[in-house]
Write an enzyme that holds these catalytic residues in place. Sequence first.
Site, PDB file in Angstrom:
ATOM      1  N   ILE A 161       0.834  -1.199   0.000  1.00  0.00           N
ATOM      2  CA  ILE A 161       0.000   0.000   0.000  1.00  0.00           C
ATOM      3  C   ILE A 161       0.870   1.250   0.000  1.00  0.00           C
ATOM      4  O   ILE A 161       0.649   2.173  -0.795  1.00  0.00           O
ATOM      5  CB  ILE A 161      -0.961  -0.026   1.214  1.00  0.00           C
ATOM      6  N   GLU A 268     -13.165  -2.656  17.548  1.00  0.00           N
ATOM      7  CA  GLU A 268     -14.165  -2.308  16.535  1.00  0.00           C
ATOM      8  C   GLU A 268     -15.444  -3.094  16.814  1.00  0.00           C
ATOM      9  O   GLU A 268     -15.369  -4.246  17.274  1.00  0.00           O
ATOM     10  CB  GLU A 268     -13.632  -2.631  15.132  1.00  0.00           C
ATOM     11  N   HIS A 291     -13.531   1.059   9.070  1.00  0.00           N
ATOM     12  CA  HIS A 291     -12.641   0.034   8.492  1.00  0.00           C
ATOM     13  C   HIS A 291     -13.051  -0.330   7.058  1.00  0.00           C
ATOM     14  O   HIS A 291     -13.251  -1.509   6.721  1.00  0.00           O
ATOM     15  CB  HIS A 291     -12.628  -1.223   9.375  1.00  0.00           C
ATOM     16  N   ILE A 292     -13.175   0.694   6.249  1.00  0.00           N
ATOM     17  CA  ILE A 292     -13.637   0.483   4.868  1.00  0.00           C
ATOM     18  C   ILE A 292     -12.543   0.764   3.846  1.00  0.00           C
ATOM     19  O   ILE A 292     -12.816   0.865   2.650  1.00  0.00           O
ATOM     20  CB  ILE A 292     -14.843   1.398   4.545  1.00  0.00           C
ATOM     21  N   GLY A 294     -10.361  -0.966   2.393  1.00  0.00           N
ATOM     22  CA  GLY A 294     -10.278  -1.904   1.271  1.00  0.00           C
ATOM     23  C   GLY A 294     -11.632  -2.328   0.756  1.00  0.00           C
ATOM     24  O   GLY A 294     -11.717  -3.244  -0.077  1.00  0.00           O
TER      25      GLY A 294
HETATM   26  P1  NAI Z   1       2.837  -4.917   3.588  1.00  0.00           P
HETATM   27  O1  NAI Z   1       3.180  -6.076   4.442  1.00  0.00           O
HETATM   28  O2  NAI Z   1       3.003  -5.030   2.109  1.00  0.00           O
HETATM   29  O3  NAI Z   1       3.677  -3.636   4.065  1.00  0.00           O
HETATM   30  C1  NAI Z   1       3.901  -3.299   5.397  1.00  0.00           C
HETATM   31  C2  NAI Z   1       5.240  -2.593   5.468  1.00  0.00           C
HETATM   32  O4  NAI Z   1       5.389  -2.027   6.759  1.00  0.00           O
HETATM   33  C3  NAI Z   1       6.432  -3.514   5.251  1.00  0.00           C
HETATM   34  O5  NAI Z   1       7.267  -2.976   4.237  1.00  0.00           O
HETATM   35  C4  NAI Z   1       7.126  -3.546   6.622  1.00  0.00           C
HETATM   36  O6  NAI Z   1       8.520  -3.703   6.508  1.00  0.00           O
HETATM   37  C5  NAI Z   1       6.746  -2.192   7.163  1.00  0.00           C
HETATM   38  N1  NAI Z   1       6.774  -2.068   8.614  1.00  0.00           N
HETATM   39  C6  NAI Z   1       6.298  -2.938   9.539  1.00  0.00           C
HETATM   40  N2  NAI Z   1       6.458  -2.433  10.768  1.00  0.00           N
HETATM   41  C7  NAI Z   1       7.040  -1.221  10.628  1.00  0.00           C
HETATM   42  C8  NAI Z   1       7.445  -0.229  11.534  1.00  0.00           C
HETATM   43  N3  NAI Z   1       7.250  -0.369  12.853  1.00  0.00           N
HETATM   44  N4  NAI Z   1       8.022   0.882  11.021  1.00  0.00           N
HETATM   45  C9  NAI Z   1       8.218   1.028   9.697  1.00  0.00           C
HETATM   46  N5  NAI Z   1       7.847   0.121   8.785  1.00  0.00           N
HETATM   47  C10 NAI Z   1       7.258  -0.999   9.247  1.00  0.00           C
HETATM   48  O7  NAI Z   1       1.330  -4.544   3.960  1.00  0.00           O
HETATM   49  P2  NAI Z   1       0.256  -3.781   3.060  1.00  0.00           P
HETATM   50  O8  NAI Z   1      -0.448  -4.742   2.185  1.00  0.00           O
HETATM   51  O9  NAI Z   1       0.903  -2.589   2.456  1.00  0.00           O
HETATM   52  O10 NAI Z   1      -0.769  -3.324   4.192  1.00  0.00           O
HETATM   53  C11 NAI Z   1      -0.391  -2.339   5.142  1.00  0.00           C
HETATM   54  C12 NAI Z   1      -1.400  -2.307   6.281  1.00  0.00           C
HETATM   55  O11 NAI Z   1      -2.683  -1.945   5.791  1.00  0.00           O
HETATM   56  C13 NAI Z   1      -1.567  -3.652   6.993  1.00  0.00           C
HETATM   57  O12 NAI Z   1      -1.551  -3.439   8.384  1.00  0.00           O
HETATM   58  C14 NAI Z   1      -2.936  -4.112   6.545  1.00  0.00           C
HETATM   59  O13 NAI Z   1      -3.553  -4.927   7.505  1.00  0.00           O
HETATM   60  C15 NAI Z   1      -3.657  -2.792   6.383  1.00  0.00           C
HETATM   61  N6  NAI Z   1      -4.840  -2.846   5.515  1.00  0.00           N
HETATM   62  C16 NAI Z   1      -5.930  -2.107   5.893  1.00  0.00           C
HETATM   63  C17 NAI Z   1      -7.073  -2.112   5.118  1.00  0.00           C
HETATM   64  C18 NAI Z   1      -8.250  -1.303   5.513  1.00  0.00           C
HETATM   65  O14 NAI Z   1      -9.360  -1.653   5.164  1.00  0.00           O
HETATM   66  N7  NAI Z   1      -8.063  -0.210   6.197  1.00  0.00           N
HETATM   67  C19 NAI Z   1      -7.169  -2.928   3.899  1.00  0.00           C
HETATM   68  C20 NAI Z   1      -5.924  -3.563   3.533  1.00  0.00           C
HETATM   69  C21 NAI Z   1      -4.824  -3.542   4.351  1.00  0.00           C
END
Ligand code: NAI
Length: 410
Positions: A161, A268, A291-292, A294
């Site tokens: 993301i 939530e 929480h929308i 995605g």
């Molecule tokens: P991803 O796993 O591709 O990327 C996460 C990144 O954060 C990684 O590069 C990791 O190295 C980095 N990271 C982890 N802890 C860290 C820290 N303390 N400081 C700095 N960098 C750190 O995950 P993706 O797919 O990009 O998703 C990101 C977040 O978004 C996840 O927590 C996921 O659950 C959430 N999400 C939320 C949605 C929503 O509806 N609001 C929908 C989809 C995802």
Amino acid sequence: MGKVLTLDTLNRALLLENIHPDATARLTKAGYEVRTMPRALGEDDLIAALHGVSLVGIRSQTHVTQRVLAAAPELLAVGAFCIGTNQVDLAAAARRGVAVFNAPFSNTRSVVELAIAEIISMARRLPEKNANMHAGVWDKSSRGAHEVRGRKLGIVGYGNIGTQLSVIAESLGMSVYFYDIADKLAIGNARRCSSLEDLLESVETVTLHVDGRAGNHGFFGEAEFARMRPRSLFLNLSRGFVVDHVALRRHIESGHIAGAAVDVFPAEPKGNGEEFVSELRGLSNVILTPHIGGSTEEAQQDIGDFVSTKLIDFAESGATSMSVNMPNAALPAVPGTHRLSHLHQNVPGVLATINRVLAEHGVNVEGQLLRTRDELGYVLTDIGTTYSEDVLDELRAMGVTIRLRTIESG
Ligand code: NAI
């Protein structure tokens, strides 16, 4: 322990929890008889419904437990048509050779678009303007309203993301800074910060896109908000537990943080209708969403396409690419061959034993790939179409065999 399962005797799929119709269409086209149900099933009902089913699709509410897996010997794979896979006993599935797939990328674009919309909304103070208008207050003024062009955006967590947001924010003319604990390639003109502190002191908008690892609990609190530049904007669309909302409220009330957009919360509501309780309610220029990030029709459609394709590929070719519980392996199909997919305990010498059995029966290997993951080994072997059942019997009789399948290619 091992067993031979042939694809053409197993062509029933069950899709629960209102999975997008594209998944049904794909599976039907691939020759599956698909049964769909709008709701999740409890353990006993699921066991009954899985009779004769080789592929099952679920979302977050259906739990595929060890007991369910033990009662579903024909099950080949589970598709989690969502991101999380906590609802599936992944280890138990792996021990039975049941591959589990999910859709980790399908909704990333949706999250990015919401973040962009919120950054612009907060920069223009739309939450306040909108609330005022609904209250009959006409407040036409440019005070405190900004363009986002040229403003500095700090992305914390530069994963699927974070990187996409980086590209789109730059296309709007923003200057992107990022911080990630892992080494990440900077996309476009984005600047890597060597520490979180460095990022917080450099930018005017901070957006969190870190993952949900245990160490991230409470990772953004009083000290981090205090480090942010005065009148900054803050967004969290990652996980609720990473942010201290009491500290965020304090910094919004003091005016240090000029606006916030929050999509995820430490607690939530379980479902629609239950009251949403949060320290962040009732603050102006704060956008709260349930929480929308995605949740779009496009993301649901993409998830339907993505996961159903993974299930079909696994059934038709043994491909486990991106499976969350199996060694990841895929071999291009070779017409006129049979493929043996052999899941086994990952101990030395298994490949040599398989090839010795094949050689002793005069079976030539046309192609082969071995991958391992923790205690599992998975080997795909393409052989000619004429071989005796004894070959399969011997492979099945190997003490390390977990599951053996023959697949007709092309
Ligand atoms: P991803 O796993 O591709 O990327 C996460 C990144 O954060 C990684 O590069 C990791 O190295 C980095 N990271 C982890 N802890 C860290 C820290 N303390 N400081 C700095 N960098 C750190 O995950 P993706 O797919 O990009 O998703 C990101 C977040 O978004 C996840 O927590 C996921 O659950 C959430 N999400 C939320 C949605 C929503 O509806 N609001 C929908 C989809 C995802």
